[in-house]
Motif scaffolding. Sequence first.
Motif, PDB file in Angstrom:
ATOM      1  N   UNK A  21     -31.965  55.335  -0.733  1.00 15.75           N
ATOM      2  CA  UNK A  21     -30.610  55.795  -1.015  1.00 15.75           C
ATOM      3  C   UNK A  21     -30.556  57.281  -1.350  1.00 15.75           C
ATOM      4  N   UNK A  22     -31.612  57.811  -1.984  1.00 15.31           N
ATOM      5  CA  UNK A  22     -31.562  59.174  -2.513  1.00 15.31           C
ATOM      6  C   UNK A  22     -31.974  60.238  -1.512  1.00 15.31           C
ATOM      7  N   UNK A  23     -32.830  59.899  -0.559  1.00 14.02           N
ATOM      8  CA  UNK A  23     -33.313  60.890   0.399  1.00 14.02           C
ATOM      9  C   UNK A  23     -32.330  60.976   1.567  1.00 14.02           C
ATOM     10  N   UNK A  24     -31.863  62.168   1.849  1.00 16.48           N
ATOM     11  CA  UNK A  24     -30.911  62.347   2.942  1.00 16.48           C
ATOM     12  C   UNK A  24     -31.552  61.953   4.263  1.00 16.48           C
ATOM     13  N   UNK A  25     -30.785  61.314   5.147  1.00 18.99           N
ATOM     14  CA  UNK A  25     -31.366  60.830   6.408  1.00 18.99           C
ATOM     15  C   UNK A  25     -32.048  61.915   7.235  1.00 18.99           C
ATOM     16  N   UNK A  26     -31.494  63.140   7.233  1.00 19.60           N
ATOM     17  CA  UNK A  26     -32.089  64.196   8.056  1.00 19.60           C
ATOM     18  C   UNK A  26     -33.306  64.830   7.407  1.00 19.60           C
ATOM     19  N   UNK A  27     -33.581  64.510   6.148  1.00 20.71           N
ATOM     20  CA  UNK A  27     -34.783  65.009   5.482  1.00 20.71           C
ATOM     21  C   UNK A  27     -34.809  66.497   5.254  1.00 20.71           C
ATOM     22  N   UNK A  28     -33.656  67.148   5.258  1.00 24.25           N
ATOM     23  CA  UNK A  28     -33.628  68.603   5.113  1.00 24.25           C
ATOM     24  C   UNK A  28     -33.686  69.072   3.669  1.00 24.25           C
ATOM     25  N   UNK A  29     -33.544  68.158   2.743  1.00 22.81           N
ATOM     26  CA  UNK A  29     -33.589  68.506   1.323  1.00 22.81           C
ATOM     27  C   UNK A  29     -34.713  67.728   0.658  1.00 22.81           C
ATOM     28  N   UNK A  30     -35.567  68.441  -0.056  1.00 16.34           N
ATOM     29  CA  UNK A  30     -36.659  67.785  -0.753  1.00 16.34           C
ATOM     30  C   UNK A  30     -36.183  67.136  -2.041  1.00 16.34           C
ATOM     31  N   UNK A  31     -36.912  66.141  -2.487  1.00 21.95           N
ATOM     32  CA  UNK A  31     -36.573  65.482  -3.744  1.00 21.95           C
ATOM     33  C   UNK A  31     -37.793  64.770  -4.290  1.00 21.95           C
ATOM     34  N   UNK A  32     -37.705  64.336  -5.548  1.00 21.91           N
ATOM     35  CA  UNK A  32     -38.746  63.546  -6.169  1.00 21.91           C
ATOM     36  C   UNK A  32     -38.063  62.639  -7.190  1.00 21.91           C
ATOM     37  N   UNK A  33     -38.562  61.436  -7.336  1.00 22.85           N
ATOM     38  CA  UNK A  33     -37.961  60.481  -8.258  1.00 22.85           C
ATOM     39  C   UNK A  33     -39.033  59.549  -8.789  1.00 22.85           C
ATOM     40  N   UNK A  34     -38.767  58.966  -9.943  1.00 24.98           N
ATOM     41  CA  UNK A  34     -39.686  57.968 -10.485  1.00 24.98           C
ATOM     42  C   UNK A  34     -38.907  56.833 -11.127  1.00 24.98           C
ATOM     43  N   UNK A  35     -38.879  55.710 -10.451  1.00 24.41           N
ATOM     44  CA  UNK A  35     -38.233  54.525 -11.001  1.00 24.41           C
ATOM     45  C   UNK A  35     -39.013  53.963 -12.180  1.00 24.41           C
ATOM     46  N   UNK A  36     -40.293  54.314 -12.283  1.00 18.41           N
ATOM     47  CA  UNK A  36     -41.083  53.859 -13.426  1.00 18.41           C
ATOM     48  C   UNK A  36     -40.557  54.441 -14.734  1.00 18.41           C
ATOM     49  N   UNK A  37     -39.772  55.509 -14.656  1.00 19.31           N
ATOM     50  CA  UNK A  37     -39.138  56.058 -15.845  1.00 19.31           C
ATOM     51  C   UNK A  37     -37.776  55.460 -16.118  1.00 19.31           C
ATOM     52  N   UNK A  38     -37.108  54.967 -15.070  1.00 19.56           N
ATOM     53  CA  UNK A  38     -35.774  54.377 -15.221  1.00 19.56           C
ATOM     54  C   UNK A  38     -35.863  52.907 -15.611  1.00 19.56           C
ATOM     55  N   UNK A  39     -36.764  52.179 -14.979  1.00 14.95           N
ATOM     56  CA  UNK A  39     -36.823  50.723 -15.119  1.00 14.95           C
ATOM     57  C   UNK A  39     -36.934  50.260 -16.573  1.00 14.95           C
TER      58      UNK A  39
END
Length: 418
Positions: A21-39
């Motif tokens: 859901x968070x990564x744009x389909x075209x992949x032109x924007x970088x990102x990082x996430x950790x569900x281990x911190x949210x869960x």
Amino acid sequence: MSTRNSTVRAVNRLTSRWAEAAVEPDGRTGTVLTAAGVWPLLALLADGAAGPARTELAGALGIPADGASAAARELLAALGRVRGLEAAAGLWARADLPLDPEWTARLPEGARGRLTGDRAADRKLLDEWATARTGGLIERMPVQLTEHTRLVLASALALRLRWIRPFQEWPGTFPKGPWAGREVLRLLRTTSLLHRVRVAGTPAGPVTVLEVVGDTGVDVHLVLGAPDAAAGRVLAGGIAAVTRAVPGVDGFSLPEGTPGPGLRVGVGAAYRPEPRLSVDTVAFSVDAEHDLLEHAGLFGLETARTRAAAGHFPGVSRDPLRIESGSQSAKARFHAKGFEAAAVTAFGAAAGSSPAPPPYRVRTIDVRFDRPFGFIAVHRSSRLVLAAGWVAEPLAYAEAEYEEEHWDDEDWEAEERA
């Protein structure tokens, strides 16, 4: 790390859904996430929730709400035992908010503090905690403080590891692709361990996965899909591959030719009898700010964020509460010698050459990451995903920041096999 397999699977499912859901389909924007911190924060909220909010949170968690607080405590304790990984939790509340003593007794060990209502002072307190718990990687608590904020629940994760076998840094350009012609910081190395690369069939099509082994029991996997594949689906497919939810074929069994994205398999001349895997990738640095309420349904927060006369968390406090904000700040850095990643999550509740010809013919594999790709940090034994993200831009070449270490091939291979 020792934690329940059901918890690991639940966290990894949330990671996969969030990544897609968070990564744009075209992949032109970088990102990082950790569900281990949210869960674990969602689990603690579920423990104190009632009605539809409790049901939605349990659905997002993937486990019953009744056992959620115990699972959160167990997960955070297990994370804290991983070498190179710091994990912490904290709770800050207004003095006039009556917290349920049974709920607070089930909270993980961590900071307990008071919110004064002075937003500048409270901001300073929370930012200092985030900075201290991540070793300065995250300097600001990602929470919106308003006049109505009565409670802040937060987690912090910080991971630092060194590669068992470092890369060689090299300034260079790629001949084609979106990064063509740009001088970037390329990272190169070779190994005879062909199982470090594999190809997995996923809903996004074939993905190539390269395992880079760390020294703390945590490894980082680089993931490359087809050029026209949606980036979020590629990353989700990579998560399925590295957590062994889908099978893959490793470098020893891959057919000759181009069996996966960025791969070429064949037979070549060599001065040693061992097979050869040559890796060509890039250094990168990615950071991201996530508003978790933008994906409220994904995190089970649709009802919990709405106003209600009785509130949604009677198990937390007899005073009505709703989720006012939810955010994560995260960053990741991949370089020649190692990897760093950190995330703070918070919820606010309101109101060389040789003259002789090569004597051997050996199996050779070349893998190149010369266009946007995903990365996944995974605890080796439990397969828990600690961080995941997308690299849209490589680091540009600059004066070498790290002093080179020169090991000969035999030392490198012996160390990596250890």
